[in-house]
Design an enzyme around this catalytic site. Sequence first.
Site, PDB file in Angstrom:
ATOM      1  N   ASP A   1      -1.195  26.683   2.533  1.00 29.84           N
ATOM      2  CA  ASP A   1      -2.074  26.359   3.667  1.00 29.84           C
ATOM      3  C   ASP A   1      -1.321  26.535   4.985  1.00 29.84           C
ATOM      4  O   ASP A   1      -1.863  27.053   5.960  1.00 29.84           O
ATOM      5  CB  ASP A   1      -2.585  24.913   3.566  1.00 29.84           C
TER       6      ASP A   1
ATOM      7  N   TYR B   1      -0.326  18.533 -10.837  1.00 26.67           N
ATOM      8  CA  TYR B   1      -1.769  18.704 -11.025  1.00 26.67           C
ATOM      9  C   TYR B   1      -2.198  18.443 -12.466  1.00 26.67           C
ATOM     10  O   TYR B   1      -3.339  18.075 -12.710  1.00 26.67           O
ATOM     11  CB  TYR B   1      -2.186  20.136 -10.657  1.00 26.67           C
TER      12      TYR B   1
ATOM     13  N   ASP C   1       0.638  24.575  -3.012  1.00 29.50           N
ATOM     14  CA  ASP C   1      -0.645  24.219  -2.403  1.00 29.50           C
ATOM     15  C   ASP C   1      -0.441  23.955  -0.914  1.00 29.50           C
ATOM     16  O   ASP C   1      -1.164  24.474  -0.063  1.00 29.50           O
ATOM     17  CB  ASP C   1      -1.212  22.972  -3.098  1.00 29.50           C
TER      18      ASP C   1
ATOM     19  N   ASP D   1      11.116  20.796   2.238  1.00 34.96           N
ATOM     20  CA  ASP D   1      10.926  20.300   3.606  1.00 34.96           C
ATOM     21  C   ASP D   1      11.470  21.305   4.626  1.00 34.96           C
ATOM     22  O   ASP D   1      10.857  21.571   5.657  1.00 34.96           O
ATOM     23  CB  ASP D   1      11.544  18.899   3.793  1.00 34.96           C
TER      24      ASP D   1
ATOM     25  N   LYS E   1      12.765  20.827  -4.580  1.00 39.50           N
ATOM     26  CA  LYS E   1      13.293  19.596  -3.984  1.00 39.50           C
ATOM     27  C   LYS E   1      14.414  19.115  -4.915  1.00 39.50           C
ATOM     28  O   LYS E   1      14.386  18.006  -5.462  1.00 39.50           O
ATOM     29  CB  LYS E   1      12.155  18.566  -3.851  1.00 39.50           C
TER      30      LYS E   1
END
Length: 360
Positions: free
Chosen positions: A255, A146, A251, A227, A195
């Site tokens: 959600d 970001y 983020d 993942d 990751k």
Amino acid sequence: MVLHIGCIPGDGIGPEIVRETRKVLDRVAAKYGHEIEYSEILLGGASIDVHGIPLTQEAIEAAKGSDAVLMGSIGGDAATSPWYQLPPDKRPEAGLLAIRKALGLFANLRPALLYQELAGACPLKEEISRAGFDMLIMRELTGGLYFGERRTTVENGMRTAVDTLTYNEEEIRRIAVKAFDIARKRRNRVTSVDKANVLDSSRLWRDVVNHVAKEYPDVELSHMLVDNCAMQLVKDPAQFDVILTENMFGDILSDEASMVTGSIGMLASASLNDTKFGLYEPSHGSAPDIAGKDIANPIATVLSASMMLRYSFDLDREADAMESAVQQVLKDGYRTGDIMSAGCRQVGCTEMGDLLAERI
Ligand code: IPM
Ligand code: MG
């Protein structure tokens, strides 16, 4: 106690959910002998409409001058709102990112839990939802993709866009410390999500988190690839206590986590820096399609305000009172449209605010 609260109604359903939350807060203040001074702060589209930009220096100063900030929501419908004709750095969301950065709000706490009264809304199989779950996503909020360098260049007629994912050790350490500290107040488990099979930034992340973990021998740490985490959230959400992760992964996962609760209109969040200051907002967005219709669910904002009382003001008893009011209203069978189920009574945003205030 006098509470100086900065208020950012923002866009979409923001103004109505903040209005109802203030109603409940005012009741709490009256009952427990506090005084609340609100100052209104413009951010996002609401600021663009007045000042042409999504965040002014004046707004930053007003936020800094308050003890804590309560926010509704930011942004509009990208397909139809004129705000999205502006360049990306002048759009509503840019104001939100800029205020997070300006206030140093590096730690974003997003609890996702299954309310037993609303378990029917959980989209997972019943054998999974029956077990219930209660996790907290600790999302790093002022670094990573970001805020890394970004640019779009054109060479020989070919456009190339670059975003960079950067973290230094200190940025990782301070968010890890927050995650371990909060795990101690919960069930003593941290799952750090990265990751590391691909990214250098994730390998550094894992190394620093392992280091911090040594100072918390009572907290159980595990690592999970992002993942896999996305999969585990729908397969077995009960395994998670605190999920610690970088900005972009957080983020996306937050959600997903809120969606599996089936009641995103119920989920609060807090963005904290290293002081008692915080910015508190619901996890859901501005829902421009239902704005102004008095049907939005104010509960996530009310619960964000209760997090504010707890974290920024150490008013645990008052925060408990707000949370009990929410439980009671659900028990009494009142629902806004988003969480409505058979046999309950559907109410609008204003009525839900009244019902909550009455139960303080
Ligand atoms: C969130 C939102 C923001 C983010 C957007 C509006 C910039 O999705 O708070 O999760 O990506 O951080
Ligand atoms: Mg998001």
